[in-house]
Scaffold this motif. Structure first.
Motif, PDB file in Angstrom:
ATOM      1  N   GLU A 104      59.197  40.093  15.427  1.00  0.00           N
ATOM      2  CA  GLU A 104      57.525  40.036  15.291  1.00  0.00           C
ATOM      3  C   GLU A 104      56.612  40.407  14.335  1.00  0.00           C
ATOM      4  OE1 GLU A 104      56.253  39.553  19.242  1.00  0.00           O
ATOM      5  OE2 GLU A 104      58.031  38.154  19.798  1.00  0.00           O
ATOM      6  N   CYS A 105      56.041  40.219  13.851  1.00  0.00           N
ATOM      7  CA  CYS A 105      54.995  39.940  12.933  1.00  0.00           C
ATOM      8  C   CYS A 105      54.250  41.205  13.369  1.00  0.00           C
ATOM      9  CB  CYS A 105      53.517  39.182  12.509  1.00  0.00           C
ATOM     10  SG  CYS A 105      52.216  39.517  11.407  1.00  0.00           S
ATOM     11  N   ARG A 106      53.564  42.194  12.670  1.00  0.00           N
ATOM     12  CA  ARG A 106      53.146  43.599  13.227  1.00  0.00           C
ATOM     13  C   ARG A 106      51.739  43.856  13.655  1.00  0.00           C
ATOM     14  NH1 ARG A 106      55.281  47.795   7.843  1.00  0.00           N
ATOM     15  NH2 ARG A 106      53.445  48.818   8.874  1.00  0.00           N
ATOM     16  N   ALA A 107      50.849  42.046  13.362  1.00  0.00           N
ATOM     17  CA  ALA A 107      49.927  42.205  13.439  1.00  0.00           C
ATOM     18  C   ALA A 107      49.494  42.500  14.998  1.00  0.00           C
ATOM     19  CB  ALA A 107      49.391  41.137  12.542  1.00  0.00           C
ATOM     20  N   THR A 108      47.982  42.256  15.548  1.00  0.00           N
ATOM     21  CA  THR A 108      47.939  41.801  16.532  1.00  0.00           C
ATOM     22  C   THR A 108      46.381  41.017  16.312  1.00  0.00           C
ATOM     23  OG1 THR A 108      48.051  44.001  17.163  1.00  0.00           O
ATOM     24  CG2 THR A 108      45.980  43.043  18.693  1.00  0.00           C
ATOM     25  N   ARG A 114      49.811  40.215  20.470  1.00  0.00           N
ATOM     26  CA  ARG A 114      50.850  40.560  19.134  1.00  0.00           C
ATOM     27  C   ARG A 114      51.317  39.248  18.685  1.00  0.00           C
ATOM     28  NH1 ARG A 114      54.367  44.839  18.328  1.00  0.00           N
ATOM     29  NH2 ARG A 114      55.054  43.953  16.655  1.00  0.00           N
ATOM     30  N   CYS A 115      51.164  39.152  17.277  1.00  0.00           N
ATOM     31  CA  CYS A 115      51.312  37.835  16.485  1.00  0.00           C
ATOM     32  C   CYS A 115      53.114  37.670  16.889  1.00  0.00           C
ATOM     33  CB  CYS A 115      50.689  38.205  15.329  1.00  0.00           C
ATOM     34  SG  CYS A 115      51.418  37.130  13.812  1.00  0.00           S
ATOM     35  N   GLN A 116      53.008  36.637  16.884  1.00  0.00           N
ATOM     36  CA  GLN A 116      54.093  36.071  17.223  1.00  0.00           C
ATOM     37  C   GLN A 116      55.375  35.004  15.940  1.00  0.00           C
ATOM     38  OE1 GLN A 116      55.312  34.587  21.427  1.00  0.00           O
ATOM     39  NE2 GLN A 116      53.823  37.309  21.761  1.00  0.00           N
ATOM     40  N   TYR A 125      54.793  41.438   8.033  1.00  0.00           N
ATOM     41  CA  TYR A 125      53.740  40.636   8.157  1.00  0.00           C
ATOM     42  C   TYR A 125      54.024  39.823   8.278  1.00  0.00           C
ATOM     43  CZ  TYR A 125      51.241  44.806   9.015  1.00  0.00           C
ATOM     44  OH  TYR A 125      50.182  45.845   9.318  1.00  0.00           O
ATOM     45  N   CYS A 126      53.715  38.280   8.970  1.00  0.00           N
ATOM     46  CA  CYS A 126      54.107  37.013   8.951  1.00  0.00           C
ATOM     47  C   CYS A 126      53.215  36.802   7.280  1.00  0.00           C
ATOM     48  CB  CYS A 126      53.434  36.187   9.569  1.00  0.00           C
ATOM     49  SG  CYS A 126      52.444  36.387  10.172  1.00  0.00           S
ATOM     50  N   PRO A 127      53.395  35.067   7.264  1.00  0.00           N
ATOM     51  CA  PRO A 127      52.238  35.196   5.932  1.00  0.00           C
ATOM     52  C   PRO A 127      51.550  35.121   6.043  1.00  0.00           C
ATOM     53  CG  PRO A 127      55.064  33.740   5.819  1.00  0.00           C
ATOM     54  CD  PRO A 127      55.011  34.563   7.129  1.00  0.00           C
ATOM     55  N   SER A 128      50.467  34.703   7.249  1.00  0.00           N
ATOM     56  CA  SER A 128      48.730  34.382   7.242  1.00  0.00           C
ATOM     57  C   SER A 128      49.170  36.054   7.725  1.00  0.00           C
ATOM     58  CB  SER A 128      48.437  33.373   8.361  1.00  0.00           C
ATOM     59  OG  SER A 128      49.309  33.976   9.810  1.00  0.00           O
ATOM     60  N   HIS A 129      49.045  37.295   7.530  1.00  0.00           N
ATOM     61  CA  HIS A 129      48.379  38.325   7.723  1.00  0.00           C
ATOM     62  C   HIS A 129      49.376  39.331   6.406  1.00  0.00           C
ATOM     63  CE1 HIS A 129      47.889  37.240  12.287  1.00  0.00           C
ATOM     64  NE2 HIS A 129      47.098  38.190  12.084  1.00  0.00           N
ATOM     65  N   GLN A 130      49.445  38.675   5.011  1.00  0.00           N
ATOM     66  CA  GLN A 130      50.005  39.785   4.018  1.00  0.00           C
ATOM     67  C   GLN A 130      49.194  40.348   4.112  1.00  0.00           C
ATOM     68  OE1 GLN A 130      52.446  39.751   2.794  1.00  0.00           O
ATOM     69  NE2 GLN A 130      53.426  39.457   4.531  1.00  0.00           N
TER      70      GLN A 130
HETATM   71 ZN   LIG Z   1      51.320  38.134  11.891  1.00  0.00          ZN
END
Ligand SMILES: [Zn+2]
Length: 142
Positions: A104-108, A114-116, A125-130
């Motif tokens: 999963e993405c490292r972002a909260t 957790r960002c899933q 990181y997922c594309p929206s948390h780059q």
């Molecule tokens: Zn994310």
């Protein structure tokens, strides 16, 4: 994935110090092999957070080699760990690691959960948390 640790071990084995007389417990050879396996395992499952794989493994095993082999040991470890890291980080994105655990993405998120979303391989990181990625981990602009 253990082909990496076996390759490192095979290259280093001739230089491993003899066990001390009266020694008990795992032999030096076994300790070196186990350390290589542990490092490669960690690299395969957690490479985003494994900042200095070469240094970590080298520090774990250097005591099993004579002074005159230290430089060669470092070079061998660095070659394989760099290669292994490149290999694991280039695996196709399945959303699962080599152990079958969901990645999963490292972002909260703002709600504190957790960002899933599935992360990108280069920084976790997922594309929206780059924007949260460390600058040196940002993908190079084409
Ligand atoms: Zn994310």
């Amino acid at each position: 994935m253990y082909r990496f640790s076996r390759s490192i071990y095979r290259e280093l084995a001739p230089d491993i110090l003899e066990d001390k007389p009266g020694h008990w417990g795992p032999s030096n050879h076994e300790r070196v092999l186990r350390a290589c396996e542990a490092a490669v395992y960690r690299l395969a499952t957690d490479w985003h957070y494994f900042a200095k794989p070469t240094k970590t493994l080298f520090n774990d095993i250097r005591i099993y080699f004579p002074m005159c082999s230290q430089e060669r040991v470092y070079v061998v470890v660095d070659r394989y760990m760099s290669f292994a890291k490149e290999y694991f980080s280039s695996l196709p994105m399945t959303g699962y690691d080599v152990e079958g655990n969901r990645i999963e993405c490292r972002a909260t998120t703002r709600r504190g959960t957790r960002c899933q979303r599935t992360p990108l391989p280069q920084n976790g990181y997922c594309p929206s948390h780059q924007h949260l990625a460390e600058p040196e981990e940002m993908p190079l602009a084409a």
